[in-house]
Design a protein around this motif. Structure first.
Motif, PDB file in Angstrom:
ATOM      1  N   SER A 176       6.856   0.365  -6.365  1.00 39.84           N
ATOM      2  CA  SER A 176       6.113   1.623  -6.482  1.00 39.84           C
ATOM      3  C   SER A 176       4.625   1.310  -6.464  1.00 39.84           C
ATOM      4  N   THR A 177       3.883   1.997  -5.594  1.00 39.68           N
ATOM      5  CA  THR A 177       2.456   1.728  -5.420  1.00 39.68           C
ATOM      6  C   THR A 177       1.630   2.946  -5.828  1.00 39.68           C
ATOM      7  N   ARG A 178       0.557   2.685  -6.542  1.00 39.62           N
ATOM      8  CA  ARG A 178      -0.363   3.749  -6.952  1.00 39.62           C
ATOM      9  C   ARG A 178      -1.750   3.439  -6.417  1.00 39.62           C
ATOM     10  N   GLU A 179      -2.315   4.373  -5.668  1.00 43.46           N
ATOM     11  CA  GLU A 179      -3.626   4.161  -5.058  1.00 43.46           C
ATOM     12  C   GLU A 179      -4.731   4.605  -6.004  1.00 43.46           C
ATOM     13  N   LYS A 180      -5.747   3.754  -6.129  1.00 44.37           N
ATOM     14  CA  LYS A 180      -6.939   4.071  -6.906  1.00 44.37           C
ATOM     15  C   LYS A 180      -8.057   4.483  -5.957  1.00 44.37           C
ATOM     16  N   ARG A 183       0.821  -1.213   0.000  1.00 41.95           N
ATOM     17  CA  ARG A 183       0.000   0.000   0.000  1.00 41.95           C
ATOM     18  C   ARG A 183       0.856   1.265   0.000  1.00 41.95           C
ATOM     19  N   SER A 184       2.177   1.102  -0.027  1.00 49.29           N
ATOM     20  CA  SER A 184       3.090   2.241  -0.082  1.00 49.29           C
ATOM     21  C   SER A 184       4.321   1.833  -0.863  1.00 49.29           C
ATOM     22  N   ASN A 185       5.138   2.808  -1.194  1.00 47.65           N
ATOM     23  CA  ASN A 185       6.405   2.522  -1.863  1.00 47.65           C
ATOM     24  C   ASN A 185       7.383   1.912  -0.866  1.00 47.65           C
ATOM     25  N   PHE A 198      -5.528  -0.684  -5.664  1.00 47.34           N
ATOM     26  CA  PHE A 198      -4.112  -0.339  -5.745  1.00 47.34           C
ATOM     27  C   PHE A 198      -3.501  -1.086  -6.926  1.00 47.34           C
ATOM     28  N   THR A 199      -2.534  -0.457  -7.569  1.00 47.51           N
ATOM     29  CA  THR A 199      -1.688  -1.139  -8.546  1.00 47.51           C
ATOM     30  C   THR A 199      -0.239  -0.922  -8.143  1.00 47.51           C
ATOM     31  N   GLN A 200       0.609  -1.876  -8.517  1.00 45.01           N
ATOM     32  CA  GLN A 200       2.010  -1.830  -8.135  1.00 45.01           C
ATOM     33  C   GLN A 200       2.906  -2.216  -9.317  1.00 45.01           C
TER      34      GLN A 200
END
Length: 484
Positions: free
Chosen positions: A107-111, A67-69, A119-121
């Motif tokens: 690297s995490t990207r929150e939707k 859920r985070s980088n 989330f995508t990573q």
């Protein structure tokens, strides 16, 4: 069983122009994860757990739990101990190595919380997948035979010209150094038939590792999907030395000792694909499945041998041509099934891996038209299905975690085979330095037993005794995780 051992020994020591053997295919196909301290502490049983950069190599869906980088770096210290027994003589050797088993970034990207994908990573990591650093030695007094007996059996009916053509790296050097000669049209040797100290030494270094480029998605915090492309690299180099010498005070003839040394170097690049999912059935049960495609390697290899003969009145040495060649290796595919039971402060995770080493095979490149059909047939006959089992546990103690794990890696020779299997036990813990920095530490001990024969004379009464080798490997790993 003896047929397996003698066949492997023959492949190792009585190879001719091409050095690739069935055992090389298995060595390069086998994966023994060496990554983060968290993964090591739980015996790499993270297929249904995820949230760790080594777990991505096992099941790429595990990255979906981020859920985070995160940046992760690991340092390892490895100690290999080998104990060999041959004709009631025991030898012990050790080798110490520092290594970097893992380094990676996620690297995490929150939707939106209201979308199906939350989330995508994307992640890049380097994990060590096997270690070829080994030094062992077996020594004993053989009362019945010499490896020269095996040589003589192979060239019965050959002319010296045929020996040069068919055995340019092994038996022909023995001919050139007067270890083999002719008397009245028959091949003979000054080396006594038995009452010889025989010594075999392996001194190899190297590793295999995998750069993983992974993509994953968190779907409603229940289903996690992942895919990765692995770029693999292997390098193994070293020497394999065999020596025979007469006992001190032996004066029956002029022979003193002879040595056969192989200098081998292998380097290869490969690629594979992995797919997986993890599903949270409820708050306490998780399970996952992953598929690992075969890895396709392109391997460059060089091989050279040196034979020396020391007599009382003269010495002789022969250096073979330096053989360089390139070939393809296809490793077998793998399936991984995982389940995890999660409590408020504790967790138990179990992984099972299935592969069939009989499916490993060589193929020639466009520049090399060598026929590998016989070697591939030997692989299919000598090896079989293998099952790896791993179990890991974790317990939360305040803000830290205590971990432990057990693992069993089945023998490549088939399910239930003793020789070639590996057992592991590990412990570990984490220490939280701050909200964003976590340190993990682990210790792992592995143990395996192998048995093999140096050569096959073709005569049961003259064949050497089985060499038994016990390998112990201690691995200490420290990792630092930085979250941001």
């Amino acid at each position: 069983m003896r047929k397996i051992f003698t066949t492997v020994a023959a492949l190792l020591f009585i190879a001719n122009l091409y050095g690739q053997t069935s055992s090389d295919a298995i060595d390069f196909s086998r994966v023994m994860y060496q990554g983060t301290a968290k993964s090591t502490g739980m015996a790499d049983a993270l297929g249904a757990v995820g949230g760790d950069q080594t777990s991505i190599c096992i099941n790429p869906a595990g990255m979906g739990l981020y859920r985070s980088n995160e940046l992760n770096m690991s340092l390892g210290f490895l100690c290999n101990t080998s104990e060999s027994s041959y004709y009631d003589n025991d030898e012990t050797t050790n080798r110490l190595r520092l290594n970097i088993p893992n380094i990676g970034f996620v690297s995490t990207r929150e939707k939106s919380n209201y979308s199906f994908v939350r989330f995508t990573q994307f992640g890049i990591s380097l994990n060590r997948t096997n270690d070829y650093n080994i030094f062992n030695n077996a020594r004993g007094l053989n009362p019945t035979s010499s490896m020269i007996d095996s040589y003589l059996g192979q060239i019965d009916g050959y002319s010296p010209y045929d020996i040069e053509q068919d055995f340019p790296f092994t038996i022909f050097p023995a001919w050139q150094t007067y270890l083999i000669d002719t008397v009245d049209g028959y091949y003979t040797s000054p080396v006594p038939q038995g009452n010889l100290w025989q010594n075999q030494e392996y001194d190899f270094k190297g590793r295999s590792e995998e750069w993983t480029f992974a993509f994953s998605a968190n779907c409603m915090d229940r289903l996690f999907l992942g895919a990765s492309v692995g770029i693999t690299h292997l390098k193994r180099f070293g020497t394999r030395t065999y020596k025979e010498e007469v006992p001190a005070g032996y004066h029956e003839n002029d022979f003193r000792d002879w040595t056969f040394t192989e200098d081998l170097s292998s380097s290869g690049l490969g690629a594979n694909l992995k797919l997986g999912f993890i599903y949270h059935a409820n708050t306490w049960l998780r399970f996952g499945v992953a598929f690992h495609s075969p890895t396709i390697y392109s391997i460059d290899e060089t091989w050279q041998t040196e034979t020396e003969n020391h007599m009382r009145l003269f010495d002789a040495k022969y250096l073979s041509p330096n053989s360089a060649y390139n070939y393809y290796l296809f490793t077998p595919l793998k399936w991984v099934g995982s389940v995890a039971f999660v409590g408020h402060r504790s967790m138990i995770s179990i992984d099972a891996e299935y592969t069939n080493y009989a499916k490993s095979n060589f193929d020639c490149t466009d520049d090399d038209y060598y026929d590998y059909s016989n070697t591939n047939k030997e692989i299919a006959e000598l090896y079989g299905r293998s099952l790896n089992l791993r179990i890991g546990a974790e317990y939360m103690l305040r803000s830290s975690y205590i971990r432990a794990g057990l693992a069993y890696y089945g023998s490549p020779k088939g399910i239930g085979e003793k020789y070639g299997s590996i057992k592991k036990a590990s412990i570990g813990f984490s220490a939280v330095a701050s909200e964003s920095v976590i340190f993990d530490f682990a210790y792992e001990l592995s143990h395996n037993v192998n048995g093999f024969y140096l050569y096959d004379t073709g005569n049961v009464e003259l064949n050497p005794e089985l060499i038994t080798q016990k390998q112990f490997r201690s691995n200490v790993v420290a990792s630092m995780r930085i979250k941001f």
